[in-house]
Scaffold this motif. Structure first.
Motif, PDB file in Angstrom:
ATOM      1  N   ALA A 169       0.837  -1.200   0.000  1.00 27.03           N
ATOM      2  CA  ALA A 169       0.000   0.000   0.000  1.00 27.03           C
ATOM      3  C   ALA A 169       0.873   1.253   0.000  1.00 27.03           C
ATOM      4  O   ALA A 169       0.633   2.190  -0.764  1.00 27.03           O
ATOM      5  CB  ALA A 169      -0.919  -0.008   1.210  1.00 27.03           C
ATOM      6  N   LEU A 170       1.911   1.250   0.851  1.00 33.73           N
ATOM      7  CA  LEU A 170       2.797   2.416   0.898  1.00 33.73           C
ATOM      8  C   LEU A 170       3.491   2.597  -0.453  1.00 33.73           C
ATOM      9  O   LEU A 170       3.641   3.715  -0.934  1.00 33.73           O
ATOM     10  CB  LEU A 170       3.842   2.238   2.000  1.00 33.73           C
ATOM     11  CG  LEU A 170       3.306   2.342   3.432  1.00 33.73           C
ATOM     12  CD1 LEU A 170       4.403   1.995   4.426  1.00 33.73           C
ATOM     13  CD2 LEU A 170       2.784   3.737   3.713  1.00 33.73           C
TER      14      LEU A 170
ATOM     15  N   GLY B  65       1.717   4.463  -2.941  1.00 33.96           N
ATOM     16  CA  GLY B  65       1.537   5.887  -2.669  1.00 33.96           C
ATOM     17  C   GLY B  65       0.439   6.185  -1.672  1.00 33.96           C
ATOM     18  O   GLY B  65       0.000   7.319  -1.559  1.00 33.96           O
ATOM     19  N   ALA B  66      -0.028   5.132  -0.931  1.00 31.80           N
ATOM     20  CA  ALA B  66      -1.023   5.399   0.102  1.00 31.80           C
ATOM     21  C   ALA B  66      -0.327   6.023   1.302  1.00 31.80           C
ATOM     22  O   ALA B  66       0.821   5.715   1.589  1.00 31.80           O
ATOM     23  CB  ALA B  66      -1.705   4.100   0.513  1.00 31.80           C
ATOM     24  N   SER B  67      -1.031   6.926   1.988  1.00 27.28           N
ATOM     25  CA  SER B  67      -0.458   7.513   3.200  1.00 27.28           C
ATOM     26  C   SER B  67      -0.572   6.486   4.321  1.00 27.28           C
ATOM     27  O   SER B  67      -1.332   5.530   4.211  1.00 27.28           O
ATOM     28  CB  SER B  67      -1.218   8.790   3.562  1.00 27.28           C
ATOM     29  OG  SER B  67      -2.509   8.443   3.979  1.00 27.28           O
TER      30      SER B  67
ATOM     31  N   ARG C 155       5.854   8.350  -5.197  1.00 24.43           N
ATOM     32  CA  ARG C 155       5.529   6.930  -5.334  1.00 24.43           C
ATOM     33  C   ARG C 155       4.571   6.673  -6.496  1.00 24.43           C
ATOM     34  O   ARG C 155       4.468   5.538  -6.972  1.00 24.43           O
ATOM     35  CB  ARG C 155       4.975   6.386  -4.024  1.00 24.43           C
ATOM     36  CG  ARG C 155       6.092   6.253  -3.005  1.00 24.43           C
ATOM     37  CD  ARG C 155       5.635   5.735  -1.682  1.00 24.43           C
ATOM     38  NE  ARG C 155       6.716   5.868  -0.718  1.00 24.43           N
ATOM     39  CZ  ARG C 155       6.535   5.944   0.581  1.00 24.43           C
ATOM     40  NH1 ARG C 155       5.313   5.892   1.068  1.00 24.43           N
ATOM     41  NH2 ARG C 155       7.560   6.061   1.389  1.00 24.43           N
TER      42      ARG C 155
ATOM     43  N   PHE D 132      -3.289  -7.344  -2.570  1.00 23.95           N
ATOM     44  CA  PHE D 132      -4.194  -7.063  -1.460  1.00 23.95           C
ATOM     45  C   PHE D 132      -5.237  -8.168  -1.412  1.00 23.95           C
ATOM     46  O   PHE D 132      -5.602  -8.720  -2.451  1.00 23.95           O
ATOM     47  CB  PHE D 132      -4.912  -5.726  -1.668  1.00 23.95           C
ATOM     48  CG  PHE D 132      -3.981  -4.558  -1.728  1.00 23.95           C
ATOM     49  CD1 PHE D 132      -3.015  -4.375  -0.757  1.00 23.95           C
ATOM     50  CD2 PHE D 132      -4.067  -3.645  -2.763  1.00 23.95           C
ATOM     51  CE1 PHE D 132      -2.159  -3.293  -0.820  1.00 23.95           C
ATOM     52  CE2 PHE D 132      -3.210  -2.557  -2.829  1.00 23.95           C
ATOM     53  CZ  PHE D 132      -2.258  -2.389  -1.853  1.00 23.95           C
TER      54      PHE D 132
ATOM     55  N   LEU E 253      -6.588   5.741  -5.741  1.00 24.22           N
ATOM     56  CA  LEU E 253      -5.876   6.502  -4.706  1.00 24.22           C
ATOM     57  C   LEU E 253      -5.452   7.862  -5.244  1.00 24.22           C
ATOM     58  O   LEU E 253      -5.542   8.871  -4.564  1.00 24.22           O
ATOM     59  CB  LEU E 253      -4.641   5.697  -4.304  1.00 24.22           C
ATOM     60  CG  LEU E 253      -4.059   5.858  -2.921  1.00 24.22           C
ATOM     61  CD1 LEU E 253      -5.089   5.504  -1.868  1.00 24.22           C
ATOM     62  CD2 LEU E 253      -2.854   4.941  -2.781  1.00 24.22           C
ATOM     63  N   HIS E 254      -5.003   7.869  -6.475  1.00 24.90           N
ATOM     64  CA  HIS E 254      -4.483   9.114  -7.048  1.00 24.90           C
ATOM     65  C   HIS E 254      -5.507   9.825  -7.926  1.00 24.90           C
ATOM     66  O   HIS E 254      -5.179  10.798  -8.590  1.00 24.90           O
ATOM     67  CB  HIS E 254      -3.212   8.825  -7.849  1.00 24.90           C
ATOM     68  CG  HIS E 254      -2.137   8.168  -7.033  1.00 24.90           C
ATOM     69  ND1 HIS E 254      -1.626   8.731  -5.900  1.00 24.90           N
ATOM     70  CD2 HIS E 254      -1.492   6.983  -7.160  1.00 24.90           C
ATOM     71  CE1 HIS E 254      -0.708   7.940  -5.369  1.00 24.90           C
ATOM     72  NE2 HIS E 254      -0.620   6.866  -6.111  1.00 24.90           N
TER      73      HIS E 254
END
Lengths: 440, 266, 238
Positions: free
Chosen positions: A328-329, A332-334, B98, B111, B125-126
């Motif tokens: 996840a990191l 680019g997840a926080s 990233r 996942f 996410l982006h």
């Protein structure tokens, strides 16, 4: 080195008959040790099972009879002159009328031969002291019945119930008996006419506590337990999860967090009475919160369940593979998104297990609640989080302490209800857990 | 331990450098893990980082998308630039970095969600997808580029963890390329895979080179030789030798490289 | 190859390969010496032995090919190991060719007869000695990883070529003067050519040794002094 090696050469066990025999002896010994170990294990499990069966069996045997009660069906003439002389139909007036007079009239009609004042009193004492309230409630709810003759079942006294269940011996001298010969005679006549008989004890499950065993119920305690647990869960679960997430995922690893961790582990081992004293000092004396209230009980139990939930939640978070976090990191997840999207959902089943443990612990807890006044005798069903209440284990404690013979079986019945409560709670939690797990 | 030999032999990169690291030093607490690393990663090339365990190659790789940020005891010094942008600059957001520099890990780590959700995670996410159709397009093209579409097109909603190891790793690659990064970092991507799955990944890496710049850490020298154009050999936190792969494996300059590639260590 | 491999079996196999190549080289060297001697002394028995001995070289050659294939398949050699293994394969091929030339020289022992001018016959042992020293040195260079020796061998090839040129011219002159010597001289010419070829193979081996040890090619423009290929007209001979 070389001479040592020369002195001690290792031969394969198949080298000589003697060696083979020794090898086989060792092998036999090993298998024997294994078999012995297995046997001890089975013995241990059997002992545990026997104890469990004995415990549950004795509780069930003692408690089962409490789920039936003894009632007598009477013909009641609802005399308007007694109930509502003015004909106002006002529920208040109807409810506050003297129904004992109606009951007396009915009994006199049934047993016209009973004349003496003393006999009449003995006869009436066979009925529950709450019988009049039962009739009053019934008439209040159905005011149209006034003036009619109805057949109505009223509770008998707990002694009659005990007699019917065989807990009172007939063949002991009258002086040593709680019921005299005259009362036994009335009882036998009532049984003969079929008016007196057993019925399911709805009182036990629907009413609050009472000094009269036949009227005493568990509902107040069940509701009290429920409300208390709602408060406990509502406070301890989010707090515990948040604390665990912070400590595992965000907190810097230094002496302070180490100390917090040690203290949390220690907190789980603190005797529960200490939490009660803390609740008494802080919530009641300092913040002035109401006594005997589920909200305070819940707070105290939340304090107690918190470390268990934190420890279990941390273990659950630790069990989430770090590779998922990295993935996840790496996308680019926080850190927060990583926790919310992956860590928390994945560790939720484990956290729920922790919560179940904590809640089960809290449900069975008595000592801290004694300190904050939840041991009080409370008849009313609690109506909210701040109304006086008691909880199931305290109710069990109270009943176990009561002198009446009828409370013995009630105590066991309350334990059965407590266990059912626990089992259903766990069942719900396990169901939730399975549901969460299947989603992934 | 004797004193470290800090010499680096570098055959200069011909062509454009995508990533250039200058004088990179890195410490884990008191222990220095990287010593003055100077390395350029060529655009649309595969650069292999090889070396014995604990030599700092993975650490260096993780510097390139700042995955080391999560380790509190880690301290880094020096200058790493992607297309001239200092990735350790205050102004540069790590999330942004990233998105530009994707990563594929040693163990396939999809996942525990559906195949579709795995690939859609990054774009979501982006905020890269404008509509549901657009998202579906992104997922499909990413899976196609990762060579997985044919195998999973009929079960996009089944869990990604139900795939075989090699498929999972290709799913992770699809997930990484779904956000259209410029660079893909791979940390021993085949170490958990069987030879056929490994060959498929290697073939994929070669295809991806057309559109992406790839840096790959590998323990298998044969793999480094097969997939990379340039190879960098790390030893004890020092970049010992860096040059065209062919040279490293046929005629290394440094004795340490020679000893390592011929299996004379330990 | 200073340090040893982590996998000691690999070291053992590499040593076995080296030993095989050196022994093969030793046999080839001996065969060349014997062949030259057989020709000089017209020793048919020695010639026969030399011809039979060539089979041993061929056996070594196939064994080395097998061992190299095995090493490549099982050990995935890199860098110096790879160069060594590939280099020895080349050297083995060269040695096999050298063996063939020695055999060819030995075969001519009978055919050459007695009708041979004695003068050019002196050049043959000189060429033979030179070739032998080249083969010997190149094997030493391989054994000791001695680059300088390998370079020296390569440089000596030029002198050998010069020698061959002069023998060529000389024999051509004899043949023109006295056609009866043509048979003998042609055989001598072939012997000289074979020795010159052995020198070329020694040079090849020297280059292989150079590559094994340094990883670089010996520069390609090696001096070529054999000009006989350009001679078309006998009058050109000075």
């Amino acid at each position: 080195m070389t001479d040592v090696a020369g002195k001690f050469t290792v031969e394969p066990f198949s080298a000589s008959a003697e060696k083979r025999e020794r090898f086989n002896r060792l092998l036999k010994k090993r298998y024997a040790a294994e078999a012995r170990f297995k046997m001890w294990g089975i013995v241990a499990v059997s002992v545990a099972v026997v104890f469990l069966v004995l415990l549950l069996g004795s509780i069930l045997l003692q408690g089962a009879s409490a789920f039936s009660t003894t009632k007598v069906e009477l013909e009641l003439y609802l005399d308007p002159a007694v109930i509502d002389p003015q004909g106002t139909k006002d529920p208040q007036t109807i409810a506050s009328a003297d129904y004992n007079q109606i009951l007396r009239a009915s009994m006199s009609k049934l047993f016209p031969e009973v004349q003496g004042r003393r006999e009449r009193r003995d006869m009436m004492s066979l009925l529950s002291s709450g019988a009049a309230y039962e009739v009053a409630g019934h008439v209040r709810d159905n005011p149209d019945l006034i003036g009619q003759t109805i057949r109505f079942e009223v509770l008998t006294d707990d002694l009659v119930d005990m007699l019917r269940k065989g807990y009172i011996e007939r063949n002991v001298p009258e002086a040593d008996r709680k019921l005299n010969d005259f009362q036994l005679g009335i009882y036998d006549k009532l049984v003969a006419t079929g008016a007196l008989g057993g019925a399911f004890n709805t009182e036990l499950i629907t009413t609050g506590d009472s000094r009269e065993p036949e009227n005493a119920g568990l509902w107040g305690a069940v509701v009290g337990s429920f409300l208390t647990l709602v408060v406990t869960l509502g406070i301890a679960f989010p707090l515990g999860v948040m604390a665990a997430v912070y400590l595992e995922e965000f907190a810097p690893k230094n002496r302070i967090t180490d100390m917090i961790e040690v203290n949390i582990n220690n907190l789980a081992a603190v005797p529960s009475i200490v939490f009660g004293l803390l609740g008494l000092a802080v919530f009641l004396n300092f913040f002035g919160m109401p006594r005997s209230a589920p909200v305070v009980g819940g707070l105290v139990l939340a304090l107690q369940a918190l470390p268990i939930i934190i420890i279990a939640s941390r273990a659950a978070i630790k069990a989430v593979p770090p590779s998922i976090r990295e993935a996840a990191l790496g996308m680019g997840a926080s850190p927060l998104q990583t926790v919310m999207h992956h860590t928390l959902p994945l560790s939720m089943p484990g956290m729920l297990t922790g919560a179940i443990l904590g809640m089960a612990h809290a449900l069975g807890e008595t000592a801290p609640l004694l300190m904050i006044g939840m041991v009080a005798f409370i008849v009313d069903i609690p109506s909210g989080f701040s109304s006086p209440a008691t909880v199931l284990p305290v109710q069990i404690y109270l009943w176990a302490d009561s002198p009446e013979r009828a409370f013995v079986e009630k105590t066991s019945a309350a334990i059965i209800v407590l266990l059912l409560f626990l089992i259903s709670m766990n069942a719900i939690a396990i169901y939730l857990r399975k549901k969460f797990e299947r989603k992934w | 331990m004797t004193t470290l030999d800090f010499t680096t032999h570098t055959v200069p990169l011909d062509g454009k450098a995508k990533i250039s690291a200058k004088n990179v030093n890195l410490w884990y607490g008191e222990k220095q893990a990287l010593h003055n690393i100077n390395l350029e990663v060529g655009e649309n090339q595969v650069t292999a980082l090889i070396g014995p365990s604990g030599c700092g190659k993975s650490t260096f790789l993780r510097c390139l998308n700042r995955m080391n940020d999560t380790i509190t005891s880690c301290r880094i010094q020096g200058d790493i630039r992607i297309d001239g942008d200092d990735i350790y600059a205050q102004a540069l957001d790590v999330v942004h970095l990233r998105a530009r520099v994707g990563m594929v890990f040693q163990k396939p780590n999809p996942f525990p969600k559906s195949i579709f959700e795995n690939v859609a995670y990054g774009p979501r996410l982006h905020g890269l997808a404008e509509s549901k159709d657009h998202m579906e397009h992104i997922v499909k093209s990413s899976l196609e580029r990762a060579g997985l579409w044919k195998e999973v097109s009929d079960r996009l909603q089944s869990p990604g963890t139900g795939l075989s190891g090699g498929q999972q790793q290709r799913l992770c690659i699809a997930r990484a390329i779904a956000v259209s990064p410029e660079v893909i970092l791979m940390d021993e991507p085949c170490s958990a895979l069987d030879p056929i799955a490994t060959a498929k990944i290697e073939e994929l890496i070669d295809e991806l080179r057309e559109n992406f710049t790839i840096a790959i850490v590998t323990h298998s020298m044969q793999q480094a030789a097969r997939v990379s154009q340039r190879t960098a050999f790390f030893h004890l936190g020092v970049l010992v030798e860096n040059g065209p792969t062919e040279g490293i494996f046929t005629n290394p300059v440094d004795k340490r490289t020679q000893d390592y590639v011929t299996g004379r260590f330990g | 190859m200073a340090a040893t491999h982590t996998v000691s079996a690999f070291d053992a196999e590499l040593n076995a390969l080296k030993t095989k190549v050196l022994r093969m080289g030793g046999i080839a060297e001996a065969n060349v010496a014997a062949a030259v001697q057989a020709v000089m002394r017209r020793d048919k028995a020695l010639a026969e032995r030399t011809i039979t001995s060539d089979q041993r070289i061929d056996v070594f050659d196939s064994e080395i090919s097998e061992l190299v294939t095995r090493l490549l398949a099982l050990r995935q050699p890199m860098a110096i190991d790879l160069r060594f293994i590939v280099g020895t394969l080349k050297i083995a091929t060269d040695l096999e060719r050298i063996g063939d030339y020695a055999k060819n020289i030995a075969k001519r022992t009978t055919a050459i007869g007695t009708a041979v001018p004695t003068q050019p016959m002196h050049a043959i042992p000189r060429m033979g000695e030179m070739v032998l020293s080249m083969v010997k040195d190149v094997l030493d260079a391989l054994s000791n990883e001695d680059v300088e020796k390998a370079v020296a061998v390569r440089d000596r090839d030029a002198i050998l070529d010069e020698l061959y040129n002069s023998v060529f011219r000389e024999l051509l002159t004899y043949m023109m003067e006295d056609p009866r010597t043509i048979t003998g001289c042609t055989h001598l010419l072939f012997i000289a050519k074979n020795l010159e070829r052995i020198g070329d193979h020694a040079t090849n081996m020297a280059e292989a040794v150079y590559y094994i040890v340094t990883g670089n090619r010996m520069y390609n423009d090696r001096p070529k002094a054999d000009v006989t290929a350009e001679i078309t007209d006998p009058s050109q001979i000075a």
